[in-house]
Design a protein around this motif. Sequence first.
Motif, mmCIF file in Angstrom:
data_model
loop_
_atom_site.group_PDB
_atom_site.id
_atom_site.type_symbol
_atom_site.label_atom_id
_atom_site.label_comp_id
_atom_site.label_asym_id
_atom_site.label_seq_id
_atom_site.Cartn_x
_atom_site.Cartn_y
_atom_site.Cartn_z
ATOM 1 N N UNK A 170 24.929 -4.747 16.765
ATOM 2 C CA UNK A 170 25.566 -4.476 15.353
ATOM 3 C C UNK A 170 24.540 -3.799 14.507
ATOM 4 N N UNK A 171 23.333 -4.370 14.570
ATOM 5 C CA UNK A 171 22.174 -3.527 13.629
ATOM 6 C C UNK A 171 21.815 -2.021 14.143
ATOM 7 N N UNK A 172 22.194 -1.756 15.330
ATOM 8 C CA UNK A 172 22.051 -0.206 15.536
ATOM 9 C C UNK A 172 23.213 0.613 15.087
ATOM 10 N N UNK A 173 24.322 -0.093 14.948
ATOM 11 C CA UNK A 173 25.390 0.735 14.369
ATOM 12 C C UNK A 173 25.391 1.044 12.984
ATOM 13 N N UNK B 26 26.560 4.571 7.524
ATOM 14 C CA UNK B 26 25.865 5.288 6.249
ATOM 15 C C UNK B 26 25.813 6.938 6.386
ATOM 16 N N UNK B 27 25.428 7.416 7.602
ATOM 17 C CA UNK B 27 25.630 8.747 7.861
ATOM 18 C C UNK B 27 26.836 9.147 7.680
ATOM 19 N N UNK C 190 30.815 12.708 4.934
ATOM 20 C CA UNK C 190 32.056 12.804 4.460
ATOM 21 C C UNK C 190 31.955 13.303 3.219
ATOM 22 N N UNK C 191 31.312 12.581 2.223
ATOM 23 C CA UNK C 191 31.098 12.955 0.792
ATOM 24 C C UNK C 191 30.492 14.439 0.837
ATOM 25 N N UNK C 192 29.735 14.786 1.320
ATOM 26 C CA UNK C 192 28.995 16.187 1.513
ATOM 27 C C UNK C 192 30.166 17.305 1.816
#
Length: 63
Positions: free
Chosen positions: A29-32, A37-38, A43-45
């Motif tokens: 879970x932590x790895x995902x 975030x990326x 998507x915003x960029x």
Amino acid sequence: MAVQGGWAERVAVDVEQLAPLPDEVDFATAATLPIAGVTVLRTLRLGGEVHGLADWAERNRSG
């Protein structure tokens, strides 16, 4: 778009770049979490220009 970085099973990092993993969060879970975030940032960029959010994303990024 140029891709920076790479994939590796192991990598050396500064201890300041690490965070403790809470007991209730497993490694898978932590790895995902960075992927989410990326994905949002990309998507915003890329899509933010259509909705006027690209400048907002750049002004509010951390790091």
